[in-house]
Motif scaffolding. Structure first.
Motif, PDB file in Angstrom:
ATOM      1  N   ASP A  32       6.626  10.253  88.941  1.00 61.30           N
ATOM      2  CA  ASP A  32       6.183   9.739  87.653  1.00 61.30           C
ATOM      3  C   ASP A  32       6.030  10.918  86.690  1.00 61.30           C
ATOM      4  O   ASP A  32       5.166  11.770  86.894  1.00 61.30           O
ATOM      5  N   PRO A  33       6.852  11.000  85.621  1.00 60.49           N
ATOM      6  CA  PRO A  33       6.754  12.162  84.727  1.00 60.49           C
ATOM      7  C   PRO A  33       5.413  12.285  84.018  1.00 60.49           C
ATOM      8  O   PRO A  33       5.076  13.362  83.532  1.00 60.49           O
ATOM      9  N   ASP A  34       4.634  11.204  83.970  1.00 57.20           N
ATOM     10  CA  ASP A  34       3.306  11.291  83.355  1.00 57.20           C
ATOM     11  C   ASP A  34       2.372  12.204  84.137  1.00 57.20           C
ATOM     12  O   ASP A  34       1.318  12.598  83.632  1.00 57.20           O
ATOM     13  N   LEU A  35       2.725  12.532  85.382  1.00 58.44           N
ATOM     14  CA  LEU A  35       1.863  13.385  86.197  1.00 58.44           C
ATOM     15  C   LEU A  35       2.179  14.865  86.048  1.00 58.44           C
ATOM     16  O   LEU A  35       1.552  15.700  86.699  1.00 58.44           O
ATOM     17  N   LEU A  36       3.133  15.225  85.193  1.00 58.74           N
ATOM     18  CA  LEU A  36       3.382  16.635  84.915  1.00 58.74           C
ATOM     19  C   LEU A  36       2.132  17.272  84.305  1.00 58.74           C
ATOM     20  O   LEU A  36       1.480  16.680  83.445  1.00 58.74           O
ATOM     21  N   ALA A  59      15.445  12.951  85.322  1.00 63.80           N
ATOM     22  CA  ALA A  59      14.746  11.902  84.580  1.00 63.80           C
ATOM     23  C   ALA A  59      13.517  12.431  83.854  1.00 63.80           C
ATOM     24  O   ALA A  59      13.062  11.846  82.862  1.00 63.80           O
ATOM     25  N   ILE A  60      12.992  13.553  84.318  1.00 63.20           N
ATOM     26  CA  ILE A  60      11.809  14.146  83.679  1.00 63.20           C
ATOM     27  C   ILE A  60      12.092  14.508  82.224  1.00 63.20           C
ATOM     28  O   ILE A  60      11.219  14.419  81.357  1.00 63.20           O
ATOM     29  N   PHE A  61      13.329  14.897  81.926  1.00 65.89           N
ATOM     30  CA  PHE A  61      13.653  15.367  80.582  1.00 65.89           C
ATOM     31  C   PHE A  61      13.729  14.226  79.568  1.00 65.89           C
ATOM     32  O   PHE A  61      13.864  14.470  78.367  1.00 65.89           O
ATOM     33  N   ASP A  62      13.647  12.975  80.030  1.00 62.53           N
ATOM     34  CA  ASP A  62      13.602  11.841  79.112  1.00 62.53           C
ATOM     35  C   ASP A  62      12.191  11.598  78.580  1.00 62.53           C
ATOM     36  O   ASP A  62      12.014  10.833  77.631  1.00 62.53           O
ATOM     37  N   HIS A  63      11.201  12.240  79.186  1.00 63.12           N
ATOM     38  CA  HIS A  63       9.821  12.036  78.751  1.00 63.12           C
ATOM     39  C   HIS A  63       9.610  12.716  77.396  1.00 63.12           C
ATOM     40  O   HIS A  63      10.041  13.850  77.182  1.00 63.12           O
ATOM     41  N   PRO A  64       8.945  12.035  76.441  1.00 64.51           N
ATOM     42  CA  PRO A  64       8.798  12.613  75.092  1.00 64.51           C
ATOM     43  C   PRO A  64       8.016  13.907  75.054  1.00 64.51           C
ATOM     44  O   PRO A  64       8.161  14.694  74.111  1.00 64.51           O
ATOM     45  N   ALA A  65       7.175  14.183  76.054  1.00 64.81           N
ATOM     46  CA  ALA A  65       6.380  15.412  76.048  1.00 64.81           C
ATOM     47  C   ALA A  65       7.155  16.609  76.587  1.00 64.81           C
ATOM     48  O   ALA A  65       6.710  17.746  76.456  1.00 64.81           O
ATOM     49  N   VAL A  66       8.307  16.361  77.186  1.00 64.62           N
ATOM     50  CA  VAL A  66       9.072  17.431  77.842  1.00 64.62           C
ATOM     51  C   VAL A  66      10.223  17.859  76.943  1.00 64.62           C
ATOM     52  O   VAL A  66      11.048  17.037  76.522  1.00 64.62           O
ATOM     53  N   THR A  67      10.277  19.147  76.644  1.00 62.87           N
ATOM     54  CA  THR A  67      11.376  19.684  75.834  1.00 62.87           C
ATOM     55  C   THR A  67      12.016  20.850  76.565  1.00 62.87           C
ATOM     56  O   THR A  67      11.332  21.638  77.224  1.00 62.87           O
ATOM     57  N   VAL A  68      13.309  20.944  76.437  1.00 64.04           N
ATOM     58  CA  VAL A  68      14.057  22.061  77.000  1.00 64.04           C
ATOM     59  C   VAL A  68      15.072  22.487  75.952  1.00 64.04           C
ATOM     60  O   VAL A  68      15.638  21.644  75.248  1.00 64.04           O
ATOM     61  N   GLY A  69      15.265  23.775  75.790  1.00 64.14           N
ATOM     62  CA  GLY A  69      16.157  24.274  74.748  1.00 64.14           C
ATOM     63  C   GLY A  69      17.572  23.731  74.851  1.00 64.14           C
ATOM     64  O   GLY A  69      18.080  23.474  75.944  1.00 64.14           O
ATOM     65  N   GLN A 279      15.819   7.378  68.444  1.00 66.25           N
ATOM     66  CA  GLN A 279      15.033   6.384  67.713  1.00 66.25           C
ATOM     67  C   GLN A 279      14.105   5.599  68.638  1.00 66.25           C
ATOM     68  O   GLN A 279      13.040   5.162  68.229  1.00 66.25           O
ATOM     69  N   ALA A 280      14.533   5.421  69.896  1.00 67.34           N
ATOM     70  CA  ALA A 280      13.809   4.538  70.808  1.00 67.34           C
ATOM     71  C   ALA A 280      12.686   5.233  71.563  1.00 67.34           C
ATOM     72  O   ALA A 280      11.975   4.579  72.332  1.00 67.34           O
ATOM     73  N   GLY A 281      12.500   6.542  71.354  1.00 64.68           N
ATOM     74  CA  GLY A 281      11.553   7.315  72.162  1.00 64.68           C
ATOM     75  C   GLY A 281      10.181   6.694  72.351  1.00 64.68           C
ATOM     76  O   GLY A 281       9.754   6.432  73.477  1.00 64.68           O
ATOM     77  N   PRO A 282       9.428   6.413  71.268  1.00 65.51           N
ATOM     78  CA  PRO A 282       8.078   5.850  71.443  1.00 65.51           C
ATOM     79  C   PRO A 282       8.091   4.504  72.164  1.00 65.51           C
ATOM     80  O   PRO A 282       7.219   4.225  72.980  1.00 65.51           O
ATOM     81  N   MET A 283       9.099   3.669  71.868  1.00 65.93           N
ATOM     82  CA  MET A 283       9.151   2.357  72.509  1.00 65.93           C
ATOM     83  C   MET A 283       9.460   2.473  73.996  1.00 65.93           C
ATOM     84  O   MET A 283       8.785   1.853  74.835  1.00 65.93           O
ATOM     85  N   THR A 284      10.474   3.264  74.356  1.00 68.58           N
ATOM     86  CA  THR A 284      10.839   3.366  75.766  1.00 68.58           C
ATOM     87  C   THR A 284       9.725   4.013  76.577  1.00 68.58           C
ATOM     88  O   THR A 284       9.507   3.659  77.738  1.00 68.58           O
ATOM     89  N   ASN A 285       9.007   4.945  75.957  1.00 66.59           N
ATOM     90  CA  ASN A 285       7.885   5.556  76.666  1.00 66.59           C
ATOM     91  C   ASN A 285       6.792   4.532  76.940  1.00 66.59           C
ATOM     92  O   ASN A 285       6.217   4.478  78.035  1.00 66.59           O
ATOM     93  N   ARG A 286       6.494   3.672  75.954  1.00 68.47           N
ATOM     94  CA  ARG A 286       5.473   2.648  76.162  1.00 68.47           C
ATOM     95  C   ARG A 286       5.954   1.617  77.193  1.00 68.47           C
ATOM     96  O   ARG A 286       5.182   1.182  78.047  1.00 68.47           O
ATOM     97  N   LEU A 287       7.226   1.234  77.124  1.00 70.42           N
ATOM     98  CA  LEU A 287       7.756   0.284  78.104  1.00 70.42           C
ATOM     99  C   LEU A 287       7.656   0.848  79.522  1.00 70.42           C
ATOM    100  O   LEU A 287       7.351   0.131  80.477  1.00 70.42           O
ATOM    101  N   ARG A 288       7.901   2.151  79.645  1.00 69.42           N
ATOM    102  CA  ARG A 288       7.826   2.779  80.965  1.00 69.42           C
ATOM    103  C   ARG A 288       6.404   2.731  81.523  1.00 69.42           C
ATOM    104  O   ARG A 288       6.211   2.569  82.732  1.00 69.42           O
ATOM    105  N   THR A 289       5.403   2.856  80.654  1.00 70.63           N
ATOM    106  CA  THR A 289       4.023   2.790  81.145  1.00 70.63           C
ATOM    107  C   THR A 289       3.699   1.416  81.718  1.00 70.63           C
ATOM    108  O   THR A 289       2.764   1.279  82.505  1.00 70.63           O
ATOM    109  N   TYR A 290       4.462   0.410  81.322  1.00 73.47           N
ATOM    110  CA  TYR A 290       4.276  -0.938  81.870  1.00 73.47           C
ATOM    111  C   TYR A 290       5.190  -1.193  83.075  1.00 73.47           C
ATOM    112  O   TYR A 290       5.212  -2.296  83.603  1.00 73.47           O
ATOM    113  N   GLY A 291       5.959  -0.168  83.481  1.00 70.15           N
ATOM    114  CA  GLY A 291       6.793  -0.300  84.669  1.00 70.15           C
ATOM    115  C   GLY A 291       8.241  -0.645  84.409  1.00 70.15           C
ATOM    116  O   GLY A 291       8.998  -0.861  85.359  1.00 70.15           O
TER     117      GLY A 291
END
Length: 545
Positions: A32-36, A59-69, A279-291
């Motif tokens: 779960d990337p939320d546990l980083l 899959a971790i790099f899809d999390h909005p809090a994770v950035t890589v150059g 564009q979908a970042g905030p929505m997909t992140n919230r959807l992921r929190t619901y599973g």
């Protein structure tokens, strides 16, 4: 008065030491990337290269809090020709090459670096190679997976084991005395785990739980007995090296009351989001929190206006103080104006003295990312009509200029322009960008849309409805249709789609919340009726919309 003479060059000898590389072993948690941890997020953001244990970690790099150059290489650690993992010294050599010129190499591993990934030998090999290393601990899968499976180990006398290739009777002997046994291993070793546990005298009737893809939206948990464990995965088509967690003992019987992760309202749902990934970042992140597992399908392609003169005059007018207000009605409008500014060598400081309005929270966030704090964001309906409803009327005493710049799409409605004109403002509409229909998605995605393989589709505008139907066809009748607001819902109905969910407030995150609430009510109704909780894609088709 005394004076200080300047020091001679030899007084402060300077040296420029050679750059030294570092290897940072970062624990990514159990899936779960939320546990980083914050340390993990920071290390990844500062990395000059990232080396992964396996492709699943991408899959971790899809999390909005994770950035890589953008230019940072991300690769999976090399394997032997046979496909088996390299020994620690071999893995260290590949990492050392990346750190040789002073780089900061992040070695990303699942779980905790020492407890789960066993990188101690690899870290020692890095040190012997003259490269410093650091450890960023992660949440261990040994403790996290029981909780993700709904198992309370506090009073179970738990014993934790990470197995290797040889489960000998000597090693298994300690398994007999514990109440509950937690074993981290791979699917290939499950028969040996079962044989080892039985050889210690554990009863074949011992309750047993097996979890795969733990901590992800694909998590699956199977309940069985120790006697039947060896045959559990024979027909599941699970790769031999797939990580698994096996729990044996009395704590398993408590699971019915404590299942939480796999009971999330959208757990396992495949949700289609007709937007680009950015564009979908905030929505997909919230959807992921619901599973949910989201798949973005762009339906609109944004292109520059056919003639650049309008935008050039608008930028010049902004700099010269021609406008009192600038109103942004989309993230794309912010992006178009920002790109034009940067092309002229300008930045957010050119907005000094101007009042800025944003149609909603997402557009406001895009402005703040540019360094502009909007003066007006509607507190009610986040739409052009909502913005017009809260816009102040023109006052010739308080407002020195009565002009409003409205950079927008070529197909935007006149709602805001008309509303501001009625309030006494002179509105200058400028085509900042054009929206054209995107290319059709791949054939498998189109087939999944038409045949009901998606559990839900979330529509965030009328154009996403029209364009998705145009490039991919209508979603299947059993797919749940969610709309962001009344206008989008009407467009769905015009295209023959029955709307099941509508957001209480127009917003991407609010739409995700509304879909989760719908799914939770559906789940509760099925449970009350004594029916199995299934996903919409598992149900019998409804009549055609």
């Amino acid at each position: 008065m005394s004076t200080n003479s300047a020091p001679t060059e030899s007084a402060f000898p300077l040296s420029t030491p050679a750059a030294r590389g570092r290897v940072i072993f970062v624990g990514a948690g159990p899936g779960d990337p939320d546990l980083l941890t914050l340390g993990a997020v920071s290390a990844i953001a500062e990395a000059s290269a990232v080396v992964l244990d396996n492709d699943n970690l991408r899959a971790i790099f899809d999390h909005p809090a994770v950035t890589v150059g953008d230019t940072v290489p991300v690769r999976v650690v090399e394997a032997q020709a046979s496909g088996k993992p390299l020994p620690p010294s071999g893995r260290a050599r590949s990492v050392l090459k990346l750190a040789a010129d002073g780089g900061r190499v992040v070695r990303l591993v699942a779980g905790d670096p020492f407890l789960d990934a066993g990188v101690a030998d690899e870290a020692a090999a890095c040190a012997r190679g003259g490269i410093d290393f650091e450890i960023v601990p992660g949440v261990s899968s040994l403790t996290a997976m029981p909780e993700y499976a709904g198992i309370d180990l506090t009073e179970a006398g738990a014993h934790f084991v990470r197995t290797g290739d040889n489960i000998t009777k000597t090693r298994a002997a300690q398994w007999a005395s514990t109440g509950t046994l937690v074993i981290a291993s791979t699917a290939r070793l499950i028969p040996e785990i079962a044989a080892g546990a039985l050889s210690t005298g554990r009863p074949a009737e011992d309750s047993t739980l097996v979890t795969i893809h733990g901590g992800s939206t694909d998590q699956s948990t199977f309940e069985t007995t120790l006697g039947e464990l060896a045959d559990l995965l024979t027909d599941k088509d699970i790769p031999d090296e797939e990580p698994v967690h096996v729990i044996i003992g009395p704590a398993v019987s408590q699971r019915e009351d404590l299942v939480w992760y796999e009971s999330k309202p959208l757990f396992g749902w495949r949700v289609l989001v007709p937007r680009t990934k950015d564009q979908a970042g905030p929505m997909t992140n919230r959807l992921r929190t619901y599973g949910a597992h989201s798949e973005e399908v762009p339906t609109i392609s944004v292109e520059p206006p056919r003639s650049p003169q309008q935008m050039e005059r608008a930028v010049r007018g902004l700099v010269e103080g021609r406008y009192e207000w600038v109103a942004f009605t989309s993230v794309n409008a912010v992006k178009a104006v920002r790109e034009k500014f940067e092309a002229y060598g300008l930045d957010a400081r050119a907005f000094s003295g101007l009042k800025v309005a944003a149609v909603g929270k997402v557009t406001a966030r895009a402005l703040r990312d540019w360094g502009i704090d909007p003066d007006l964001v509607p507190t009610g309906e986040q739409s052009a009509a909502g913005l017009a409803a809260e816009w102040p009327p023109y006052d010739d005493v308080l407002d020195p200029i009565n002009r409003v710049l409205l950079p927008r799409a070529d197909i935007a409605t006149e709602t805001l322009s008309t509303g501001l004109s009625d309030l006494g403002w002179e509105v200058e509409d400028v085509t900042a960008y054009r929206t054209v229909r995107a290319a059709p998605p791949p054939a498998p995605t189109r087939s999944a849309i038409k045949t009901g393989k998606f559990d839900a589709v979330v529509f965030t505008s009328s154009s996403t409805v029209r364009n998705l139907v145009g490039i991919a066809g209508k979603p299947h009748p059993q797919t749940v249709i969610a709309a962001i607001g009344p206008q989008t819902a009407r467009t769905c109905e015009e295209h023959g789609l029955q709307v099941d969910v509508m957001a209480g407030q127009p917003g991407a995150v609010e739409l995700a919340d509304a879909l989760a609430n719908f799914a939770a009510e559906r789940r509760d109704q099925l449970m009350e009726a004594g029916e199995k909780v299934t996903k919409p894609s598992d149900r019998k088709p409804r009549s055609r919309r």
